[in-house]
Motif scaffolding. Structure first.
Motif, short mmCIF file in Angstrom:
data_model
loop_
_atom_site.label_atom_id
_atom_site.label_comp_id
_atom_site.label_asym_id
_atom_site.label_seq_id
_atom_site.Cartn_x
_atom_site.Cartn_y
_atom_site.Cartn_z
N LEU A 195 -54.91 26.05 31.72
CA LEU A 195 -53.72 26.37 30.94
C LEU A 195 -53.33 25.17 30.10
CD1 LEU A 195 -51.32 28.22 33.39
CD2 LEU A 195 -52.80 29.20 31.67
N GLN A 196 -52.80 25.45 28.93
CA GLN A 196 -52.26 24.38 28.10
C GLN A 196 -50.89 24.02 28.65
OE1 GLN A 196 -52.01 26.43 24.35
NE2 GLN A 196 -54.04 25.75 23.73
N GLU A 197 -50.40 22.86 28.25
CA GLU A 197 -49.04 22.48 28.61
C GLU A 197 -48.09 23.18 27.65
OE1 GLU A 197 -48.02 20.42 31.19
OE2 GLU A 197 -50.11 20.66 31.78
N ILE A 198 -46.83 23.28 28.07
CA ILE A 198 -45.80 23.80 27.17
C ILE A 198 -45.69 22.78 26.05
CG2 ILE A 198 -43.38 24.45 26.93
CD1 ILE A 198 -43.32 24.95 29.94
N GLY A 199 -45.63 23.24 24.81
CA GLY A 199 -45.54 22.34 23.66
C GLY A 199 -44.21 21.61 23.61
#
Length: 184
Positions: free
Chosen positions: A6-10
């Motif tokens: 998962l990407q991090e929250i921007g």
């Protein structure tokens, strides 16, 4: 804590939640705030469109069927105002046609209710072009069937005969199913 794929929250952590089920909306808002989002909620298409126009969020979770219309209207406003926002459509009426319509209107993903906060976060943060990981505890086939029957029963104003006709099921069979507790 974050899943490795998962990407991090921007940097913009704004999240719009649009759902007319008030208890669900409150629970989801609290859960998403705990996960780091700056949450704003709306209980209708009109309120969702107003927020999307005034303060287009980086992320959104929108129920497909709302009392005052279709959640895809909110998605269209979001796409107009902030093309890169990531939008997940939630619905209790899972069907291929609505999934296609949701994706065509610009949704990033489409989840059937009841989706939990972790499934929603996975869908919001999945890398572009990749599917989110499968849910840890997906509903059983019996539970999905039961949920569908309950929805159709509610849509038929709790009329057993009409529900049975629409589900192509014998009325007594439906009555037995309705008398039982929901499966896990």
């Amino acid at each position: 804590m974050a899943d490795s794929n998962l990407q991090e929250i921007g940097p913009d952590k704004s999240l719009l939640l649009v759902d007319d089920d008030e208890p669900f909306l409150r629970r989801l808002a609290k859960a998403m705030e705990k996960r780091g989002f700056d949450v704003e909620t709306a209980g209708s298409v009109a309120a969702g469109k107003a927020i999307a126009t005034a303060r287009p969020p980086a992320y959104a979770v929108v129920d497909l069927r709302l009392e005052d219309g279709n959640g895809l209207e909110v998605v269209e406003v979001l796409r107009e105002k902030r093309e890169e926002s990531r939008v997940v459509i939630l619905t209790g009426y899972g069907a291929i046609a609505t999934a296609v319509a949701a994706v065509k209107s610009g949704a990033t993903d489409y989840l059937a209710k009841p989706a939990d906060a972790q499934d929603i976060m996975s869908a919001l943060l999945a890398p572009e072009g990749e599917l989110p990981p499968p849910p840890e505890n997906p509903m059983s086939a019996d539970r999905v069937r039961w949920e569908h029957i309950q929805r159709v029963y509610e849509q038929c104003d709790r009329n057993v005969s009409e529900t049975a006709r629409r589900l192509n099921m014998h009325r007594r069979t439906l009555q037995r199913i309705l008398a039982k507790r929901s499966p896990r």
